[in-house]
Each structure stands twice: as structure tokens, then as C-alpha cells.
Design an enzyme around this catalytic site. Sequence first.
Site, PDB file in Angstrom:
ATOM      1  N   GLY B  89      34.622  44.246  42.300  1.00 18.10           N
ATOM      2  CA  GLY B  89      34.342  42.948  41.693  1.00 18.10           C
ATOM      3  C   GLY B  89      35.413  41.945  42.074  1.00 18.10           C
ATOM      4  CG  LEU B  90      38.635  40.883  39.995  1.00 13.41           C
ATOM      5  CD1 LEU B  90      40.032  41.464  40.120  1.00 13.41           C
ATOM      6  CD2 LEU B  90      38.655  39.676  39.094  1.00 13.41           C
ATOM      7  CB  CYS B  91      34.465  38.947  45.316  1.00 17.09           C
ATOM      8  SG  CYS B  91      33.244  40.172  44.883  1.00 17.09           S
ATOM      9  N   GLY B  92      34.159  36.333  42.700  1.00 17.68           N
ATOM     10  CA  GLY B  92      33.327  35.202  42.307  1.00 17.68           C
ATOM     11  C   GLY B  92      31.890  35.618  42.059  1.00 17.68           C
ATOM     12  CG  PHE B  94      29.787  38.770  47.216  1.00 17.11           C
ATOM     13  CD1 PHE B  94      29.280  38.236  48.373  1.00 17.11           C
ATOM     14  CD2 PHE B  94      29.859  40.144  47.090  1.00 17.11           C
ATOM     15  CE1 PHE B  94      28.850  39.061  49.394  1.00 17.11           C
ATOM     16  CE2 PHE B  94      29.423  40.971  48.101  1.00 17.11           C
ATOM     17  CZ  PHE B  94      28.921  40.420  49.249  1.00 17.11           C
TER      18      PHE B  94
END
Lengths: 136, 295
Positions: B89-92, B94
Site C-alpha cells: 500500500g502507501l501509494c496513493g 493506485f
Amino acid sequence: MAELFQFELVSPERQLMSDQVAEVVVPGTEGEFGVLKNHSPFMSTIKPGILKVRGDDGAWVEYFVRGGFADVAPGGALTVLAEQAIPVGEISKDHLDRAISNAQEDVEDAKDDESKQKAEMALSQLRDVAEALKAA
Amino acid sequence: MPSLKDLRNRIASVKATQKITKAMQMVAAAKLRRAQEAAEAARPYAERMEAVLANLAVAFEGRDDAPKLMAGTGSDQVHLLVVATAERGLCGGFNANIAKLARERARALIRDGKTVKIICVGKKGFDAIKREFGKHVIKTIEMRNVKHIAFSNAEEVGREVLSMYENGEFDVCTLFYSQFKSVIAQEPTAQQLIPAHFEAEEAEAEGGAGGAVYEYEPDEGEILADLLPRNISVQIFRALLENAASEQGARMSAMDNATRNAGEMIDKLTIDYNRQRQAQITTELIEIISGAEAL
């Protein structure tokens, strides 16, 4: 000096070669064939084997290719799309052994005669390659 | 009103977070470059493949003996959705964007009375889809241990899809992934894999030179039958690489935003902290002065 034509060798992961060459010998499914300048438009699938390229300087370069096809465009440019293409110098015995054991599994897993026959053919071709490399 | 100590703690914590997001941004930037190179290296192969197939396919358009992968099964009752997302995770937005597109498609298909089956490639997609369509998910392929996406990874997925198709488990296969436009723009895309569909324009552009007589070995039909299954893996491979580049791009911009937000938050908290400290000093002074006056 031999006349040159455009040759490209591409695998899904990278483009191995894109250059003017004098001659290419491709391991086609129905037999090896050589391509020189001004070859007529031609398309063939390839079998696992050694693809040989003769450059401008006359030296042969060899690649191990597996799965894919060769396409001679109407202009005479040759493109080989191989699922796997490795310069023979980089090939390791492990790699080939793994491919052979994979093929062996395929033969064992084959459900019907046709797929079994296909798998056996792939296996024997790989063995040929192993032999060829050993001899070289 | 938080005490001075609380404020100090919060500033320290936001600073620590900022350091992490900053580091993640830089890592993503480095990985993005590699992923982009990989995606570009794969492009010539996929493009040539498509051009050649389009060329061959024109000859078989509408013929009865066209391979099943091209002609389809003659029905569109069972749909297979292959949803490719990231492992982390931690990719906006996406993962959420791809999952959203897939969910909308699944909803529309179910409304039309079709059967939907889903294969998830990547854990995050499964997480986002399982609540609504958990019972439709027939398989999850994790790529957690894959550092660099190799063609063999795509082949694995391709084989799965093909064997299902051969067993008649679905009629139409659609692949969901995110197309890499630029670092700040990634576009969730749905691509139909089976039956294979080729752009007529491309075929014509290529066909301009195709006036020459081609020789085939073995014949066209066999080449086409050989290439179509390979094409599935190639398309999946391309999608996975585009996805990898998109993921890093999305993460980079998300982490850039996070770092900036953290900076703003630190500024605000620091002002609060200074103001409160000043207020405390003033209070103390007043106390001392009024104490002195009372004497």
C-alpha cells in the site's frame, strides 16, 4: 564483403540485438534456415536451439533461443521475437538443466497424446541443444 | 488545550513520520527509474507481436476455422476478470483506482445476469475486492517475493488463464491494470485478452507493406495458433510492468505530498508551541509583578 541487412533479436525482457548483419541462421520449427540480404517475405515459428548471427566482420555470434517466431519483412529486415534469448556465452549449465527438467515434467504431466508428443519434442530439442553446447 | 509537553511530543512524532515518508519517496524514485526502463525494454516485443498478429488475424477475420482464442466461444456468459495490483500500500489511489474500475465492471456484468470470476494478481487488489466480491474470487496470485518481474511470472498467470479457457471455465477475459502515463498520471485500464481483439487500423498500417506475398512455415493457421497463447502472456507481462512503474510513480507522488503535509503540520505545531510558551512566560511574569505590587 557481404551485403548487410537489418536484424533485430527481441525478447520480452529486453532487446538483445539491433544491428546491420551479413547472415543469420534461425532454428525454424520445420528446419534451420539462413537469411541473407533481400530474402523474400517469410514467417516461421522457431524451436529451441542456437541462432547464429554473422556480423559485418565475419565473426559468428550465437544465441540460445526458445519459443517465438522469426519474421522477414517485405523490405528484407529480419526480426526474431523469442520468448527467451540468451547469448551462448552467458548460458549456464544450470539454466539448461532446469529447462530440461521442466520439459521432463511437462512430458509426465501431459494429458493426451498430442500434448505429450509436443512435450516430448520440446524435450528432445532441449537435449539437442545441450549436446550442441557440450560439443562446442 | 494541549500542554507544552504534548506539543513537543507531537512535533517529534510528525518529524519522525516526515523522515519516513521522505525516505520512501526517494526509494520509490529510484525504483521508478528501473521499473520504467523495464517497461520500455518490453515495449518493442509487445508491439511487434501485436503488429504481426494483427496482420495474421485479418486473414482469419470471420472465418470458421479461426482459432478459438480469437473467435471466442460464441457466448459471453462467463466473464473472467484478472485484476493486477500492487503488493504494498502507501501509494496513493493506485490500488484503489484499479479495484474501483474492476468492481464497477463486475457490478455491471452481474446486473446483466452474467457470471463473474475474478483472479487477483497482487494482494492489495484482493483486499479491496473481497468485501463485495469475495465469493467470486477464484484465485489470488501473490507476487510478494518477486523483486524484478520476469517474463516467467507473467507466463505463470498466462498459463493459468489459458488452462481455464481450454477447460471452458469462462468465455471472455479482461485484464485490469494501471497504464503508466507519467509520474503523476496513471490510468486504470481494462483490456480484453480473450477473445483477442486487434485494432483494424494497425493491421492496415502494417498491411500497407503486406501487399507482398508472405511465405509461412508452418502455415498461417498454425503460426496463429502458436502465437495467440504466447500473446496472452506477453500482454500480461506488459501489464505487470506498466503496473510496477505506475505503482512506484503513484507512491512517489503520494509520499511527496505526505512529506509536504508533514512539513506544514510541523510549522503549525511549532507556532502553537511558541505561542503557548510565550503565554506561559507572560502569565508567570504577571504573577511575579502582581506579587511584588501586593507587598
